[in-house]
Each structure stands twice: as C-alpha cells, then as structure tokens.
Design an enzyme around this catalytic site. Sequence first.
Site: not given
Ligand SMILES: C[C@H](N)C(=O)N[C@@H](Cc1c[nH]cn1)C(=O)O
Ligand SMILES: [Zn+2]
Ligand SMILES: [Zn+2]
Length: 474
Positions: A98, A100, A134, A168, A197, A332, A415, A443
């Site tokens: 991916h 993105d 990633d 993705e 990935d 507030t 995932s 991430h």
């Molecule tokens: C493992 C892969 N590189 C990854 O980061 N997948 C994400 C996919 C995802 C699903 N919703 C948002 N992102 C993950 O596992 O968070």
């Molecule tokens: Zn990824």
């Molecule tokens: Zn990712």
Amino acid sequence: MAADPQFLKYVDEHQDDYIKRLSDAVAIASVSGNLAYVKDVEAMGEYLVQQLTALGATVEKRPIGTHTLEGKEVDLPPVIIGQVGNDPKKKTLLVYGHYDVQPALKEDGWLYPPFELTPDPKGSGKLYGRGSTDDKGPVLGWINVLEAHKNLGIELPVNLKMCFEGMEENGSVNLDKFIESEKDKFFSGVDCMCISDNYWLDTKTPCLTYGLRGINYYEIKINGPDRDLHSGVFGGTVHEPMTDLITLMSKLVTGDGQILIPGVKEMIAPLTDDERAKFEAIHFAMKDIHDAVGGDVTIYNDGVKTLMGRMRNPSLSLHGIEGAFSAPGSKTVIPCQVKGKFSIRLVPNLTVAGVTEKVVEYVKAEFAKLGSKNKLDVYLTHGGEPWLHYSYRAAHKATEAVYGQTPDYTREGGSIPVTLDFANILGLNVLLLPVGRGDDGAHSTNEKIDTSNYINGTKLLGSYMYELAAIAKD
Ligand SMILES: C[C@H](N)C(=O)N[C@@H](Cc1c[nH]cn1)C(=O)O
Ligand SMILES: [Zn+2]
Ligand SMILES: [Zn+2]
C-alpha cells in the site's frame, strides 16, 4: 535456485539510489482517510505509476469508486496494477503493498519532520520517516528489484504482477470488489502471492508470518444538545455527551487488557499443543518488546503469554474521541456531539459479524443503564477477518540465503484484511514476508526502517522470486 549474484551485487552497489527513492516517496504525505491529503495520496499513486513505467512494466491506474470524507464525496485512491513478463513457462507471482500512510505531525513527538526521510545523525543506519517501513520501503523494495534486473539486462525468473492500493490504513474500501471483478482478468494465472506489510518480531531475527489478526473498528456516537455549551452556564443542567461516552468507553476493557464485552472471549478457538509449541519456538525476549515500546509497560512478564497476547488473543484498544476538546489551554466547553473510537483485533474463531452483534448489543444495554436523554449510535466502520496459513518453502530458503539464519514463524498482531480477500477470492497461497524490524514504530512517532533491512529486504524479495521459480508447483 539462488538469486543471480549480479543482482545481489547490484543491490549492494546502489544503496544510495535506493535510499534516494525512499526519500522521494516519504516526501509525499500520502495520508489516507483525510480530506486535506487526498491530493498527496493521488500524487503517491502517480509516483508509483511513473517509476514502474520507467522500468518497463505495463501499468494501469484503476479507479475503484468514491467514498465520503468529512462529509464530502471524493474518489477513492486508485489501485495501481502493473505487470512485468507474461511467459507461460514461468510461475506468476502477485505482490501487494500500500502507498498510503498513517497520519503524522511533527508535534506528536517526532524527532525530525515526518515527511522528510532523515538518516540517524549518529550513524546507526536508521532512516526515519512516515511510511518508511509501513509500507513504502517494502513496496519500493520491489521497484528496486525491477530496476536492478532491467539495468543488468537480466530477465525476471517469474512473471511479476503488482497490485498497490492507497486505502489500506482505512479499511481498503472497495478493494475486495476490485479483486472480484479482476479475478479472471488481471489476476488470472497468478500462482502465489507475497505481501510485505508487517515486521519482524525483534530486531535481529527474520521471520515469515503465517497468521494475522483481523480488525473491527467501531465508533460510538453520542448526540446531545444541538450546539457546544458553556459548562458554567449549562453544567449540571444537561446530560453531557462526553460523560456518557467516557462511561461507555470505560466499560469495554480493563486496564490489563481483558475485554468486558460478554461472549467475545468465549469465541476464541481453543489452544492446541501444536500451536503452543509454535509460540514457544519463537526467538523472543521481554527486552525486545520493552525496547520496541520504550519501557517496561507490558501486561505480562512472560514471553509466551506476551506473544499470545499479541498474536492469538483478541485485544480491544481505545483510540480517541472526535469532537472533544484536545488543544492546549482550558476551554470550558460541553461538546454537543462526540464520537469515541475503538477497535477489536480478531483471532480465530471471532468473526466480523459475530463480534459486531455482541458489541452493539452490549453498548446499547450499557447506555440504557445510564438513563441519559442523549442519542446513541454504535456502529462498525470497517472490519476484516483473521487469517492463518502455513506453507512457505521458497521464502524460507530465500531468508536463509540472505540472512544466513533460519526464520522464525510468527503471527502478526496487526491486520491486513485484504490478505483474506486475495486468498479467498483468488484461491491463492499468500506469503507474508516482512522487511522491517519489530522496533520500527509503524503507526507511531519516529517510524523508521534500518538501511540494512531496506537493502537486505530488496535482496530478500528478489531472492524469493528465484527460489519460487525453482520449486515445483504445489
Ligand atoms: C500490519 C499493517 N502494516 C497495518 O498496519 N495494518 C493496519 C490496518 C488498518 C485497519 N484499520 C486501520 N488500519 C492495522 O493493523 O492497524
Ligand atoms: Zn501497512
Ligand atoms: Zn499500517
């Protein structure tokens, strides 16, 4: 069949070119799921088209429909498909990646600007930048492989088909439909598939990944008054959406990670002796995870329990609250509408639908107990099933050839839901072949890839093609 030695030599001699390529790609802030970055995601897709075209691949940019972002209907990022070679005597390998990335802001705590690839000034070889591991580094690994072969005038040992998406990180919207519609066209004749990935578990042991957790992503939306209110004037007089939401979110998971939604734990497939043995065989020390997260904040002190917590048990994470005040200062306000975001990582035998039924029922029941006059909505934004698979001869050999080490067999806590779509719709044998390390910080702030992983990863992907070409078809 070992990789062509000229290829391996070429990779070693062109490290600087490859790093420049990664730097160019990281500079394109292709954050998906955010209106402000739509053009950048598009630019990143175009960058891949140009790179692949220059290397002689047949490339197409395919539209896959629209989606709504922040109330506006926009095109989904296109799927980039490419092909090199169409020799019926060769196997056909499909690779997916991916283009993105996750959001990143310098003020989140990055050492360097996230969209400027920055080598560690201390000379460790770490290359910092959003998407470095990633998934831009691994995607460019394939482009590096193609470039090396083209410039050396060597034919690829397999026919290569490529499929790169730009959504993705936001549920791969419509990619399943695209795979289905191209099943007997672009994807026909594919023998097997490789996805790079995910990551090694530690910083030194290459691995092959035979399982993925799935993911269900949810929002709990609470609507109260029709505008934000002064908390001095209206505090104590209205049901506050944030108060309702925090109460509900506090009922989802305990501090030590136990999911409180009735019926979810009960769905987990029983642990077999063989499965336990696979976890026990993994090279893993608690120090690896402490280093990767930057401190001893783990729930368990035991390695196998920690591995299972990441790979074979479900987990529930609270991600954030949209609509809540989060800036510096002391505003507030009573926010009138808030959306709480959380996700559940799925493992066999938890299904997207089965878990969603339990989540919705539970959150509604807990909300009813509050006696609030606000309005509740709870829904799944995207879901992906878990996946398990175990058959990786060519990648095992390629790993031994490049790293001189036997790979660990791991399951990924993250995932990649499209893995299942490719496996199920196309009936493919899918390999997950990680390039980056366990401490890459995907991430997270200061995401990086090590130069050695990027360069050896390029060799690994190339070597895998050669090993694949040599083994008999299953
Ligand atoms: C493992 C892969 N590189 C990854 O980061 N997948 C994400 C996919 C995802 C699903 N919703 C948002 N992102 C993950 O596992 O968070
Ligand atoms: Zn990824
Ligand atoms: Zn990712």
